[in-house]
Design a protein around this motif. Structure first.
Motif, mmCIF file in Angstrom:
data_model
loop_
_atom_site.group_PDB
_atom_site.id
_atom_site.type_symbol
_atom_site.label_atom_id
_atom_site.label_comp_id
_atom_site.label_asym_id
_atom_site.label_seq_id
_atom_site.Cartn_x
_atom_site.Cartn_y
_atom_site.Cartn_z
ATOM 1 N N GLU A 124 0.831 -1.206 0.000
ATOM 2 C CA GLU A 124 0.000 0.000 0.000
ATOM 3 C C GLU A 124 0.863 1.252 0.000
ATOM 4 O OE1 GLU A 124 -3.325 0.755 2.520
ATOM 5 O OE2 GLU A 124 -3.974 -1.335 2.509
ATOM 6 N N ILE A 125 1.949 1.208 0.763
ATOM 7 C CA ILE A 125 2.837 2.367 0.825
ATOM 8 C C ILE A 125 3.442 2.642 -0.549
ATOM 9 C CG2 ILE A 125 4.964 3.277 1.832
ATOM 10 C CD1 ILE A 125 4.326 1.595 4.332
ATOM 11 N N ARG A 126 3.944 1.603 -1.214
ATOM 12 C CA ARG A 126 4.548 1.788 -2.533
ATOM 13 C C ARG A 126 3.529 2.287 -3.544
ATOM 14 N NH1 ARG A 126 8.288 -3.734 -2.731
ATOM 15 N NH2 ARG A 126 10.043 -2.892 -1.499
ATOM 16 N N ASP A 127 2.292 1.760 -3.474
ATOM 17 C CA ASP A 127 1.258 2.214 -4.410
ATOM 18 C C ASP A 127 0.945 3.691 -4.213
ATOM 19 O OD1 ASP A 127 1.105 -0.308 -5.463
ATOM 20 O OD2 ASP A 127 -0.730 -0.893 -4.380
ATOM 21 N N ARG A 128 0.846 4.125 -2.942
ATOM 22 C CA ARG A 128 0.544 5.531 -2.697
ATOM 23 C C ARG A 128 1.702 6.429 -3.121
ATOM 24 N NH1 ARG A 128 -3.139 8.330 0.129
ATOM 25 N NH2 ARG A 128 -4.423 6.638 -0.712
ATOM 26 N N ILE A 129 2.940 5.990 -2.870
ATOM 27 C CA ILE A 129 4.095 6.779 -3.312
ATOM 28 C C ILE A 129 4.092 6.912 -4.828
ATOM 29 C CG2 ILE A 129 6.614 6.753 -3.525
ATOM 30 C CD1 ILE A 129 6.730 5.647 -0.686
ATOM 31 N N ALA A 130 3.729 5.841 -5.534
ATOM 32 C CA ALA A 130 3.662 5.891 -7.001
ATOM 33 C C ALA A 130 2.654 6.940 -7.454
ATOM 34 C CB ALA A 130 3.303 4.522 -7.557
ATOM 35 N N LEU A 131 1.500 7.033 -6.768
ATOM 36 C CA LEU A 131 0.500 8.043 -7.116
ATOM 37 C C LEU A 131 1.015 9.457 -6.836
ATOM 38 C CD1 LEU A 131 -2.774 6.367 -5.771
ATOM 39 C CD2 LEU A 131 -2.099 6.672 -8.163
ATOM 40 N N LEU A 132 1.698 9.617 -5.703
ATOM 41 C CA LEU A 132 2.257 10.932 -5.378
ATOM 42 C C LEU A 132 3.293 11.356 -6.414
ATOM 43 C CD1 LEU A 132 2.741 10.837 -1.498
ATOM 44 C CD2 LEU A 132 1.104 12.192 -2.792
ATOM 45 N N VAL A 133 4.136 10.406 -6.806
ATOM 46 C CA VAL A 133 5.167 10.704 -7.806
ATOM 47 C C VAL A 133 4.516 11.112 -9.126
ATOM 48 C CG1 VAL A 133 6.957 9.638 -9.252
ATOM 49 C CG2 VAL A 133 6.958 9.268 -6.775
ATOM 50 N N GLN A 149 21.613 1.956 2.354
ATOM 51 C CA GLN A 149 20.377 1.484 1.744
ATOM 52 C C GLN A 149 20.617 0.188 0.977
ATOM 53 O OE1 GLN A 149 17.413 3.532 2.330
ATOM 54 N NE2 GLN A 149 18.995 4.141 3.801
ATOM 55 N N SER A 150 19.606 -0.662 0.929
ATOM 56 C CA SER A 150 19.759 -1.919 0.180
ATOM 57 C C SER A 150 19.753 -1.633 -1.313
ATOM 58 C CB SER A 150 18.619 -2.885 0.526
ATOM 59 O OG SER A 150 17.409 -2.448 -0.056
ATOM 60 N N MET A 154 17.074 0.640 -3.787
ATOM 61 C CA MET A 154 17.544 1.721 -4.651
ATOM 62 C C MET A 154 17.192 1.460 -6.107
ATOM 63 S SD MET A 154 21.166 2.927 -2.894
ATOM 64 C CE MET A 154 21.906 1.292 -2.725
ATOM 65 N N GLU A 155 17.262 0.203 -6.533
ATOM 66 C CA GLU A 155 16.891 -0.137 -7.910
ATOM 67 C C GLU A 155 15.410 0.098 -8.142
ATOM 68 O OE1 GLU A 155 18.640 -0.904 -10.653
ATOM 69 O OE2 GLU A 155 20.366 -0.348 -9.407
ATOM 70 N N VAL A 156 14.571 -0.208 -7.130
ATOM 71 C CA VAL A 156 13.134 0.027 -7.247
ATOM 72 C C VAL A 156 12.844 1.520 -7.382
ATOM 73 C CG1 VAL A 156 10.949 -0.058 -5.972
ATOM 74 C CG2 VAL A 156 12.421 -2.075 -6.052
ATOM 75 N N ALA A 157 13.599 2.343 -6.651
ATOM 76 C CA ALA A 157 13.351 3.793 -6.650
ATOM 77 C C ALA A 157 13.885 4.503 -7.885
ATOM 78 C CB ALA A 157 13.977 4.416 -5.399
ATOM 79 N N TYR A 188 24.580 5.611 -5.683
ATOM 80 C CA TYR A 188 23.213 6.010 -5.989
ATOM 81 C C TYR A 188 23.027 7.515 -5.762
ATOM 82 C CZ TYR A 188 18.135 6.059 -6.042
ATOM 83 O OH TYR A 188 16.820 6.338 -6.346
ATOM 84 N N ALA A 189 23.572 8.028 -4.665
ATOM 85 C CA ALA A 189 23.473 9.455 -4.375
ATOM 86 C C ALA A 189 24.169 10.271 -5.469
ATOM 87 C CB ALA A 189 24.084 9.763 -3.009
#
Length: 333
Positions: A124-133, A149-150, A154-157, A188-189
């Motif tokens: 649910e958290i990832r889905d809501r972040i996707a909508l915000l993005v 960070q794993s 990082m690859e997902v983001a 990544y940074a």
């Protein structure tokens, strides 16, 4: 001599020369210092802002030194105004945090509260972040605690971050100083900054957080357990307070290309030790302190032991008492 005011050697040279001459023409000052006109004007502007140098009345190209005691009183007055404004800002953040805490304490799944929505589980958290993005238009501000960070996360983001930056959205991300020792997170940074993202690091972070367009924030219910869910906050006062908290920490954080501040403060503490003392005074365990600093529990225990030694204490209770007696804990901790 004037470095405590943030002035460089050129400004100091200009001030001392004007002070020695009592009053001096711009052309003569430039000749004495062998300085370019543009640099001299810049130095005079800085000194004028601090009320240390003034043009002679009726002679705009002639400058005189102001009595340092008078000039410094003006500097002190401005600093006091700034500190008063910052204190007011802190009080507003505290008040908003107290309101949020009260709302959180009364939150029930069957009793929704205006401006607060609960998300259950990482999906649910990832889905809501996707909508915000998808909907964000101008700015994203993010706290990323926990240290390294794993690579999987990082690859997902990456695709979302890249899409935002290519759209011209301003992305500011705050990591812990400890990630500077983790090659994958640093890579990544660096990738973010190459795409015009902004990255800074700081000794500790209070919570994982994302703010979109200063109108919606997502914070975890339990920062150590993503499965516990998250809160989506849209109340104006709460999001404004969280934005102010972000700005306050951002202003004191080290940009990715700079080395974090290592010098000790007036207590003889490094920024990491100061952060650890604050966390320990709140009753956090070594494991919790380690998580907040992004270091291993072993390192957290070493830092705690060093603090006990500095305070000449045999226990954490005694260390807290001695730190309070020395004025090292102000009550804001």
């Amino acid at each position: 001599m004037l470095e405590f005011l943030g002035l460089d050697e050129a400004c100091e040279a200009v001030y001392l020369t004007v002070l020695a001459c009592r009053r001096v023409e711009f052309a003569e000052l430039r000749k004495k210092l062998r300085m370019s006109g543009a640099r001299l004007r810049q130095a005079l502007d800085q000194l004028s802002e601090l009320a240390l140098v003034r043009p002679v009345i009726g002679q705009p190209t002639c400058f005189r030194a102001v009595d340092p005691e008078v000039g410094f009183q003006a500097v002190i007055a401005r600093q006091q105004e700034r500190l008063a404004a910052e204190q007011q800002r802190i009080e507003e953040i505290r008040a908003a945090a107290a309101r949020l805490s009260a709302d959180f304490a009364s939150l029930r799944l069957d009793q929704p509260i205006e401006g607060i929505e609960r998300l259950d589980g990482i999906e649910e958290i990832r889905d809501r972040i996707a909508l915000l993005v998808r909907d964000v238009s101008s700015e994203v501000m993010t706290f990323v605690p926990g240290g390294a960070q794993s690579e999987a996360s990082m690859e997902v983001a990456k695709p979302q971050d890249q899409e935002l930056l290519e759209r011209g959205v301003r992305m500011r991300t705050l990591y812990l100083d400890s990630v500077r020792h983790h090659p994958a997170t640093m890579a990544y940074a660096k990738w973010l900054t190459d795409l015009k993202g902004e990255v800074r690091t700081t000794p500790s972070l209070p919570v994982r957080m994302m703010i979109a367009d200063r109108r919606v924030a997502i914070v975890p219910v339990d920062d150590s357990d993503s499965a516990a869910g998250a809160l989506v906050l849209s109340g104006t006062a709460t999001v404004t307070a969280l934005g102010a908290l972000f700005e306050s920490i951002w202003d004191n954080a080290a940009p990715l290309g700079e080395t974090p501040r290592r010098e000790r403060d007036e207590r003889g503490l490094t920024p990491q030790e100061a952060a650890a003392l604050r966390l320990l005074s709140q009753g956090l365990t070594d494991e919790a302190v380690a998580n907040r600093l992004g270091v291993s529990p072993r390192t957290a225990r070493r830092i705690a032991a060093d603090l006990l030694e500095k305070l000449g204490a045999r226990s954490r209770f005694q260390a807290g008492a001695r730190a309070a007696a020395k004025g090292w804990l102000t009550g804001e901790e």
